[in-house]
Design a protein around this motif. Structure first.
Motif, PDB file in Angstrom:
ATOM      1  N   TYR A 204       0.964  -1.365  -0.072  1.00 19.72           N
ATOM      2  CA  TYR A 204       0.093   0.025  -0.043  1.00 19.72           C
ATOM      3  C   TYR A 204       0.784   1.030  -0.111  1.00 19.72           C
ATOM      4  CZ  TYR A 204      -2.896   3.796   1.500  1.00 19.72           C
ATOM      5  OH  TYR A 204      -3.838   4.846   1.607  1.00 19.72           O
ATOM      6  N   TRP A 205       1.832   1.286   0.979  1.00 15.35           N
ATOM      7  CA  TRP A 205       2.577   2.597   0.969  1.00 15.35           C
ATOM      8  C   TRP A 205       3.473   2.577  -0.446  1.00 15.35           C
ATOM      9  CZ3 TRP A 205       8.252   2.746   0.709  1.00 15.35           C
ATOM     10  CH2 TRP A 205       8.782   3.898   0.854  1.00 15.35           C
ATOM     11  N   TRP A 206       3.931   1.762  -0.958  1.00 15.77           N
ATOM     12  CA  TRP A 206       4.802   1.676  -2.306  1.00 15.77           C
ATOM     13  C   TRP A 206       3.946   2.335  -3.154  1.00 15.77           C
ATOM     14  CZ3 TRP A 206       9.853   1.318  -2.697  1.00 15.77           C
ATOM     15  CH2 TRP A 206      10.308   1.489  -4.306  1.00 15.77           C
ATOM     16  N   ASN A 207       2.751   1.840  -3.438  1.00 22.56           N
ATOM     17  CA  ASN A 207       2.049   2.320  -4.552  1.00 22.56           C
ATOM     18  C   ASN A 207       1.216   3.630  -4.308  1.00 22.56           C
ATOM     19  OD1 ASN A 207       2.049   0.186  -6.820  1.00 22.56           O
ATOM     20  ND2 ASN A 207       1.813  -1.028  -4.953  1.00 22.56           N
ATOM     21  N   THR A 208       1.359   4.340  -2.976  1.00 27.09           N
ATOM     22  CA  THR A 208       0.821   5.437  -2.804  1.00 27.09           C
ATOM     23  C   THR A 208       1.682   6.771  -2.458  1.00 27.09           C
ATOM     24  OG1 THR A 208       0.396   4.714  -0.528  1.00 27.09           O
ATOM     25  CG2 THR A 208      -1.471   4.518  -2.213  1.00 27.09           C
ATOM     26  N   GLN A 209       2.958   6.306  -2.245  1.00 29.37           N
ATOM     27  CA  GLN A 209       4.098   7.047  -1.726  1.00 29.37           C
ATOM     28  C   GLN A 209       4.321   8.183  -3.086  1.00 29.37           C
ATOM     29  OE1 GLN A 209       7.333   6.801  -2.853  1.00 29.37           O
ATOM     30  NE2 GLN A 209       6.476   4.997  -4.120  1.00 29.37           N
ATOM     31  N   LYS A 210       4.865   9.288  -2.775  1.00 33.59           N
ATOM     32  CA  LYS A 210       5.298  10.046  -4.126  1.00 33.59           C
ATOM     33  C   LYS A 210       6.656  10.162  -4.218  1.00 33.59           C
ATOM     34  CE  LYS A 210       0.989  11.139  -4.296  1.00 33.59           C
ATOM     35  NZ  LYS A 210       0.132  10.395  -5.322  1.00 33.59           N
ATOM     36  N   TRP A 211       7.687   9.262  -3.476  1.00 30.43           N
ATOM     37  CA  TRP A 211       8.971   9.534  -3.499  1.00 30.43           C
ATOM     38  C   TRP A 211       9.772   8.847  -4.573  1.00 30.43           C
ATOM     39  CZ3 TRP A 211      10.044   8.212   2.355  1.00 30.43           C
ATOM     40  CH2 TRP A 211       9.713   9.287   2.991  1.00 30.43           C
ATOM     41  N   PHE A 212       9.005   7.621  -4.947  1.00 31.34           N
ATOM     42  CA  PHE A 212       9.572   6.708  -6.150  1.00 31.34           C
ATOM     43  C   PHE A 212       8.532   6.484  -6.988  1.00 31.34           C
ATOM     44  CE2 PHE A 212      11.462   5.560  -2.035  1.00 31.34           C
ATOM     45  CZ  PHE A 212      12.972   6.144  -2.203  1.00 31.34           C
ATOM     46  N   PRO A 213       8.709   6.078  -8.326  1.00 33.30           N
ATOM     47  CA  PRO A 213       7.653   5.676  -9.362  1.00 33.30           C
ATOM     48  C   PRO A 213       7.049   4.265  -8.600  1.00 33.30           C
ATOM     49  CG  PRO A 213       9.522   6.569 -10.500  1.00 33.30           C
ATOM     50  CD  PRO A 213      10.018   6.190  -8.923  1.00 33.30           C
ATOM     51  N   SER A 214       5.740   4.165  -8.715  1.00 34.37           N
ATOM     52  CA  SER A 214       4.956   3.114  -8.178  1.00 34.37           C
ATOM     53  C   SER A 214       4.774   1.996  -9.602  1.00 34.37           C
ATOM     54  CB  SER A 214       3.776   3.197  -7.437  1.00 34.37           C
ATOM     55  OG  SER A 214       3.023   3.813  -8.241  1.00 34.37           O
ATOM     56  N   SER A 215       4.095   1.134  -9.402  1.00 41.48           N
ATOM     57  CA  SER A 215       3.714   0.171 -10.367  1.00 41.48           C
ATOM     58  C   SER A 215       3.122   1.019 -11.573  1.00 41.48           C
ATOM     59  CB  SER A 215       2.745  -0.818 -10.050  1.00 41.48           C
ATOM     60  OG  SER A 215       1.998  -1.426 -11.201  1.00 41.48           O
ATOM     61  N   SER A 216       3.821   0.937 -12.842  1.00 38.74           N
ATOM     62  CA  SER A 216       3.100   1.516 -14.005  1.00 38.74           C
ATOM     63  C   SER A 216       1.692   1.239 -14.319  1.00 38.74           C
ATOM     64  CB  SER A 216       3.880   1.350 -15.322  1.00 38.74           C
ATOM     65  OG  SER A 216       4.003   0.143 -15.670  1.00 38.74           O
ATOM     66  N   VAL A 217       1.215  -0.110 -13.985  1.00 41.08           N
ATOM     67  CA  VAL A 217       0.144  -0.679 -14.357  1.00 41.08           C
ATOM     68  C   VAL A 217      -0.957  -0.034 -13.402  1.00 41.08           C
ATOM     69  CG1 VAL A 217      -1.505  -2.577 -14.442  1.00 41.08           C
ATOM     70  CG2 VAL A 217       0.852  -2.781 -15.308  1.00 41.08           C
ATOM     71  N   THR A 218      -0.572  -0.077 -12.000  1.00 39.40           N
ATOM     72  CA  THR A 218      -1.448   0.566 -11.142  1.00 39.40           C
ATOM     73  C   THR A 218      -1.570   2.091 -11.305  1.00 39.40           C
ATOM     74  OG1 THR A 218      -0.709  -1.116  -9.558  1.00 39.40           O
ATOM     75  CG2 THR A 218      -1.719   0.996  -8.264  1.00 39.40           C
ATOM     76  N   ALA A 219      -0.734   2.712 -11.976  1.00 37.40           N
ATOM     77  CA  ALA A 219      -0.882   4.195 -12.096  1.00 37.40           C
ATOM     78  C   ALA A 219      -1.496   4.500 -13.513  1.00 37.40           C
ATOM     79  CB  ALA A 219       0.638   4.930 -12.155  1.00 37.40           C
ATOM     80  N   GLY A 220      -1.900   3.526 -14.113  1.00 36.61           N
ATOM     81  CA  GLY A 220      -2.651   3.628 -15.288  1.00 36.61           C
ATOM     82  C   GLY A 220      -1.794   3.994 -16.578  1.00 36.61           C
ATOM     83  N   LYS A 221      -0.683   3.528 -16.519  1.00 41.26           N
ATOM     84  CA  LYS A 221       0.442   3.899 -17.369  1.00 41.26           C
ATOM     85  C   LYS A 221       1.367   2.519 -17.795  1.00 41.26           C
ATOM     86  CE  LYS A 221       0.773   8.662 -16.087  1.00 41.26           C
ATOM     87  NZ  LYS A 221       2.051   9.805 -15.546  1.00 41.26           N
ATOM     88  N   PRO A 222       0.621   1.554 -18.353  1.00 41.78           N
ATOM     89  CA  PRO A 222       1.337   0.227 -18.627  1.00 41.78           C
ATOM     90  C   PRO A 222       2.231   0.256 -19.669  1.00 41.78           C
ATOM     91  CG  PRO A 222      -0.950   0.011 -19.310  1.00 41.78           C
ATOM     92  CD  PRO A 222      -0.858   1.357 -18.654  1.00 41.78           C
ATOM     93  N   ASN A 223       3.066  -0.664 -19.859  1.00 43.83           N
ATOM     94  CA  ASN A 223       4.115  -0.777 -20.930  1.00 43.83           C
ATOM     95  C   ASN A 223       3.245  -1.349 -22.261  1.00 43.83           C
ATOM     96  OD1 ASN A 223       6.369  -0.633 -22.445  1.00 43.83           O
ATOM     97  ND2 ASN A 223       7.124  -2.612 -21.689  1.00 43.83           N
ATOM     98  N   LEU A 224       2.577  -0.516 -22.945  1.00 43.10           N
ATOM     99  CA  LEU A 224       2.031  -0.992 -24.159  1.00 43.10           C
ATOM    100  C   LEU A 224       2.856  -0.836 -25.323  1.00 43.10           C
ATOM    101  CD1 LEU A 224      -1.592   0.402 -23.297  1.00 43.10           C
ATOM    102  CD2 LEU A 224      -0.467  -2.027 -22.672  1.00 43.10           C
ATOM    103  N   LEU A 225       2.889  -1.809 -26.279  1.00 43.13           N
ATOM    104  CA  LEU A 225       3.775  -1.604 -27.277  1.00 43.13           C
ATOM    105  C   LEU A 225       2.656  -1.279 -28.549  1.00 43.13           C
ATOM    106  CD1 LEU A 225       5.945  -4.733 -27.164  1.00 43.13           C
ATOM    107  CD2 LEU A 225       6.330  -2.402 -26.317  1.00 43.13           C
ATOM    108  N   ALA A 226       3.107  -1.173 -29.956  1.00 44.07           N
ATOM    109  CA  ALA A 226       2.370  -0.543 -30.964  1.00 44.07           C
ATOM    110  C   ALA A 226       0.989  -1.297 -31.027  1.00 44.07           C
ATOM    111  CB  ALA A 226       2.987  -0.722 -32.264  1.00 44.07           C
TER     112      ALA A 226
END
Length: 341
Positions: A204-226
């Protein structure tokens, strides 16, 4: 610095840490201040409620009955298979459901791969789907299908895993292969998965803190290819449902998904024997070569280890191919239900 100041600072730090690391309680649907209940629901063996949604032809006249298991950030509203042109022709009934903690299904603080498989079995019983039914799991929902193959194979007519998420710590993977695939992920996702696996109490802390980037998928920015970038623009409606999916709180939906999916499993899928040896049913796994979220190399290895899994690799397809309007859904259903391609 005096010992009194040190004690005060320590107490202050502990108070901050307790608040930061501890997730807030979920906003239970139907409770005071919680989201309203709008979906039909069943009451499960432990008192929890599971919300569901029916699609396709009427259950009473259906030839095939399929349970759809949604993925990460999804919900019971994710039922792209129900839009297939084959639904009426084949007589297919679908039921999708909000996995525990998602949408309008009560959270399950004891959730495991096994417990969700048993939820599906109970859903089938209460909705009177018959002795056997099919399951289709998409992305993170594919992990639940592995659980169904392990714990309730006697209830299955067949199963399909669509771009299923894997756990890099499954012991059946050669260390060099899983490490190579793991290193293909964005560095922030590597850290997020490490946290989920080794220190789940920090998720919970890792994905809500602002110091380091959290999971890209949780943040709504997944690694999508073409291939996926062409599809995602068509999924505006699904993206608006993301808020519904986590309306009871991100911890019991998204974060617990990470803890269960990438934690220590009670079994390794690659140790499974053919779960449907004496039936006409079959198990299928579809995966896109251009999947930027789940490396295709690991799916190829699973297919090699499990010859009873019929593996279908899709060239020029990404993680979201089940939402493409190119006939792939029709092909998957036809193959799963009749064996024809």
């Amino acid at each position: 610095m005096s010992w009194k100041i040190i004690v005060v600072l320590l107490i202050g730090f502990l108070a901050w840490a307790h608040q930061a690391f501890r997730p807030p309680p979920p906003r239970i649907c139907g409770s005071l201040g919680g989201p309203p209940i709008t979906a039909p629901r069943i009451k499960l063996r432990d008192g929890r409620y599971l919300a569901y949604k029916e699609h396709g032809v009427p259950k009473q006249t259906a030839k095939y009955k399929i349970v759809i298991v949604h993925g990460y950030t999804g919900s019971r509203h994710d039922a792209s298979f129900a839009a297939s042109a084959l639904v009426e022709e084949f007589g297919i009934y679908f039921v999708s459901f909000d996995r525990p903690g998602y949408g309008e299904s009560d959270p399950d603080p004891n959730r495991t791969i096994k417990s969700t498989a048993l939820d599906i079995e109970e859903l089938g019983e209460q909705l009177q789907l018959g002795a056997r039914f099919y399951v289709i799991g998409i992305s993170m929902g594919g992990q639940v299908v592995w659980g169904c193959l392990k714990y309730i194979p006697h209830r299955l007519d067949g199963a399909a895993l669509i771009a299923p998420v894997i756990n890099y710590w499954w012991s059946g993977f050669p260390a060099n292969l899983s490490t190579e695939a793991y290193n293909q992920q964005h560095w922030q996702d590597q850290w997020a998965l490490r946290v989920a696996h080794y220190t789940p109490w920090l998720v919970y802390w890792w994905n809500t803190q602002k110091w380091f980037p959290s999971s890209s998928v949780t943040a709504g920015k997944p690694n999508l290819l073409a291939p996926d970038l062409k599809i995602v623009s068509k999924l505006a409606e699904r993206m608006t449902r993301r808020e519904y999916a986590s309306q009871q709180g991100v911890f019991e939906s998204l974060h617990r998904d990470m803890m269960v999916g990438f934690g220590l499993w009670e079994f390794d899928p690659m140790d499974l024997k053919n779960p449907l040896p004496s039936s006409e049913g079959s198990v299928h796994l579809w995966h896109g070569v251009e999947d930027g979220m789940v490396p295709v190399s690991l799916q190829r290895y699973i297919a090699q280890k499990l010859p009873w899994v019929q593996y279908h690799e899709i060239p020029d397809a990404g993680h979201l191919f089940a939402y493409a309007d190119d006939g792939i859904i029709d092909s998957i259903l036809k193959t799963l239900l009749t064996g024809d391609k």
